[in-house]
Every structure is written in structure tokens, then in C-alpha cells.
Design a protein around this motif. Structure first.
Motif, PDB file in Angstrom:
ATOM      1  N   HIS A  95       0.864  -1.180   0.000  1.00 23.26           N
ATOM      2  CA  HIS A  95       0.000   0.000   0.000  1.00 23.26           C
ATOM      3  C   HIS A  95       0.905   1.236   0.000  1.00 23.26           C
ATOM      4  O   HIS A  95       1.803   1.338   0.852  1.00 23.26           O
ATOM      5  N   THR A  97       1.499   4.275   1.276  1.00 23.37           N
ATOM      6  CA  THR A  97       0.944   4.859   2.494  1.00 23.37           C
ATOM      7  C   THR A  97       1.490   6.250   2.760  1.00 23.37           C
ATOM      8  O   THR A  97       2.702   6.479   2.705  1.00 23.37           O
ATOM      9  N   GLU A 290      -3.557   1.516   3.672  1.00 23.82           N
ATOM     10  CA  GLU A 290      -4.410   0.387   4.025  1.00 23.82           C
ATOM     11  C   GLU A 290      -5.467   0.907   4.997  1.00 23.82           C
ATOM     12  O   GLU A 290      -5.200   1.810   5.796  1.00 23.82           O
ATOM     13  N   GLY A 310      -9.345   1.547   2.406  1.00 20.41           N
ATOM     14  CA  GLY A 310      -8.077   1.405   1.705  1.00 20.41           C
ATOM     15  C   GLY A 310      -8.060   2.108   0.363  1.00 20.41           C
ATOM     16  O   GLY A 310      -9.109   2.372  -0.243  1.00 20.41           O
TER      17      GLY A 310
END
Length: 348
Positions: A95, A97, A290, A310
Motif C-alpha cells: 500500500h 501509504t 491500508e 483502503g
């Protein structure tokens, strides 16, 4: 051809004409690269909401502010710095992030608003052309935003869910042949969207380019301005508990900030038509955080729905070789010949 383009540049600079400047970008791209004419000629024109706060985001800028994580933990041996040419080295569990707490509203999440000519800096759009064996073609126009602030329930500002970092939306035009006008158009909206005959959709001032209305915050794409309920997929009503809002706010011409690719459905390979990198299109992970666990102070449960969800997958995961104009997600594909929903307040 080059001389003609230079003349067009001069016209653009001297007149500050929106039409002239847009045509300059298209013409210069075609001079140097092999972008099919119909891809640019029919490219949609977008209108962002007049109160939009989260604008299109340059892909490279986004990568500068994220770290690949899986299960909330930094991915071991991830490329550093992360670029569009090494993004494919990450696995599907990754992910992208945010390095910042999104609740602090870091400036980069806001993207960049189009200027007075409808243009933005950087690259925030990918155009993907899938020419099929029968010479028909689907042309996908993907739009990227760094943040989606979600949807308010019953328009209550404190009751929202579906917020997420990273937001890929798209429209698609289907052509029977490269020399014909489009047959149909798809507008992505949340978990589904709407399909219309090209003859039915609103056109820009040139009478050719279809108009797309982008919902405030959620960035869902609609064929008409107004209020849109999205409680029931594929049924767009002008009222409901979950509503999107569109109007003819800032004009955005994404072609000026696009990379264009050909897609080979047999091999799954992408070919760049105007110099863009191709590696990032093979990234199978998520463009965003996420979903935060319930233990995270930022997470809230709203009627069984999460405040923060997400991030999405990228363009390659959006059924680029679909049979119908709509993606195959189990929902019937309705090809509409009239624009809906009707704007009750406008009396249309």
C-alpha cells in the motif's frame, strides 16, 4: 508540421486562447509521437465542482510523500526513492501509504487546481488505448487525485465515510473503428458507474469532446450537473441518503497532463506513445493507505461503514479488455440514450 506547431504556440501566447492553447498541446504531441488522432479529438473535457478542495495530483509528487507498507509495516528492501520506473518492483500486498497524518491536511493532498486555461502541471492522467482484433477500440482516460474525502450521510458534515488516500477514476470511449465517432461512453462512479450513447452526452464548445462533471470530493464522474444519489449502483437519482454534487466549476483539460499508452490485451503489455514510463502500470498494489484498524484513533464506524478505507488499485486493474462498455461486476450494463438523472430544480 513543426512550423505549423510553432505558429500555433505563438497564437496561444499572444491570444491566451483556451481553445488555441489546448490545440497546441494536442498538435505538439502528435508532431513528435504516434498518438492516434481520434484519441485526442474526442478526449473528454472535465468540470470540477466549484467548491472542490482536492484537485488532480501529479503522480511523481504523490510518490514523494508515500512509503510502501504491507500490514502497516514498511516493505523490506523497497526501492528508495520510489519512482514510476521502479514501482513494479513492489508486490501486490503493498500500500502506498501517506508519510503524513491525513487528518492534519498536508498541502500535497490537495493536488493542483487547473489554471485559467484548464491546464495543470505535471502528469495526473493516463490514456490507455485498447485496439481489438476487429479494429474497434476502447480508449480509457484515467484521472488521479491524492485524496478522496468520502461521502457525507444525509449531507451531514460530521457523518462521513469512505475517505481514502489515492483516487483513480476513469471514463471510457468505445469506437467501432478509428475513423468513426464514438459509439458509447462510460463514467466511473464509486463501485460502478453509468454508460451512455455518445450521441446523448453533452459536448464541449467544439461540439465533439464529451463533457464530464466531477463530483465534489469523491471525484465520481457524471454526465450531467446536479445532485446524484449513489445508494443503489447503476441507479442515479437526484435525491438519497448518499449524494454527490456536480456543477460547471473549474474546467480541466486532462490531455495536457497525460501520458498515452497502447495496451495489448493478449500479452498484457503497455507501449508508451508519448514518452511516459511503463513500469508503474504493472504495479499490482494499492495507491493509498491500508484501511486503518479499529484501534486507530482516526477510524470511525458509521452504520457499519468505515470512515477510512483502503486506497484503490491502478489503471491496469480496471478491466481494460472488457466486453461491454461497463465493467463486468455482476451488475447489468444499461446503455442509456438519454441523460439521467433529471435535474428537478432546473426543470430539465
Amino acid at each position: 508540421m513543426i512550423a505549423r506547431s510553432l505558429y500555433a504556440v505563438l497564437v496561444c501566447l499572444l491570444t491566451a486562447s483556451l481553445v488555441a492553447c489546448a490545440s497546441v498541446q494536442q498538435e505538439l504531441r502528435q508532431d513528435s509521437f504516434s498518438i492516434p488522432d481520434f484519441v485526442l479529438r474526442y478526449a473528454p473535457t472535465l468540470y470540477l465542482h466549484s467548491e472542490e478542495l482536492y484537485f488532480p495530483t501529479d503522480l511523481t509528487t504523490f510518490l514523494e510523500h508515500v512509503t510502501p507498507r504491507a500490514n502497516y509495516t514498511p516493505v523490506a528492501n523497497a526501492p528508495n526513492p520510489l519512482t514510476l520506473t521502479n514501482l513494479d518492483q513492489l508486490g501486490a500486498a503493498a500500500h502506498l501509504t501517506s508519510n503524513d497524518d491525513v487528518t492534519t491536511s498536508p498541502a500535497w493532498l490537495s493536488g493542483a487546481a487547473p489554471d485559467s486555461h484548464g491546464l495543470t502541471a505535471g502528469i495526473n492522467c493516463a490514456v490507455i488505448v485498447n485496439t481489438k482484433n476487429d479494429s474497434s477500440a476502447d480508449v480509457f482516460y484515467f484521472y488521479f487525485y491524492a485524496f478522496n474525502p468520502g461521502t457525507n450521510v444525509f449531507s451531514l458534515p460530521f457523518l462521513d465515510f469512505g475517505n481514502h488516500v489515492g483516487d483513480w477514476e476513469h471514463t471510457m470511449l468505445r469506437f467501432r473503428s478509428p475513423t468513426s465517432s464514438p459509439e458509447a461512453m462510460w463514467y466511473s462512479q464509486h463501485a460502478n458507474g453509468q454508460a451512455f450513447r455518445y450521441s446523448a452526452v453533452e459536448k464541449d464548445s467544439d461540439g465533439v469532446r464529451p463533457v464530464v462533471y466531477v463530483a465534489k470530493g469523491s471525484h465520481a464522474n457524471y454526465a450531467v450537473a446536479g445532485t446524484h444519489s449513489h445508494v443503489i449502483p447503476n441507479l442515479n437519482l437526484p435525491f438519497g441518503a448518499l449524494q454527490d454534487y456536480t456543477d460547471k466549476g473549474r474546467r480541466w483539460d486532462p490531455i495536457g497532463s497525460s501520458w498515452v499508452y497502447e495496451y495489448d490485451a493478449g500479452s498484457g503489455a503497455f507501449t508508451a506513445l508519448n514518452g511516459g514510463p511503463v513500469e508503474w502500470l504493472s504495479f499490482k498494489g494499492k495507491w493509498g493507505d491500508e484501511a486503518y484498524p479499529d484501534s486507530d484513533r482516526r477510524q470511525v464506524d458509521v452504520f457499519g461503514q468505515k470512515k477510512y478505507v483502503g486506497g484503490p488499485t491502478g489503471p491496469a486493474d480496471k478491466q481494460l479488455d472488457r466486453k461491454e462498455v461497463c465493467p463486468d461486476n455482476g451488475i447489468p450494463c444499461i446503455l442509456r440514450s438519454i441523460l439521467v438523472p433529471l435535474d428537478v430544480e432546473a426543470g430539465s
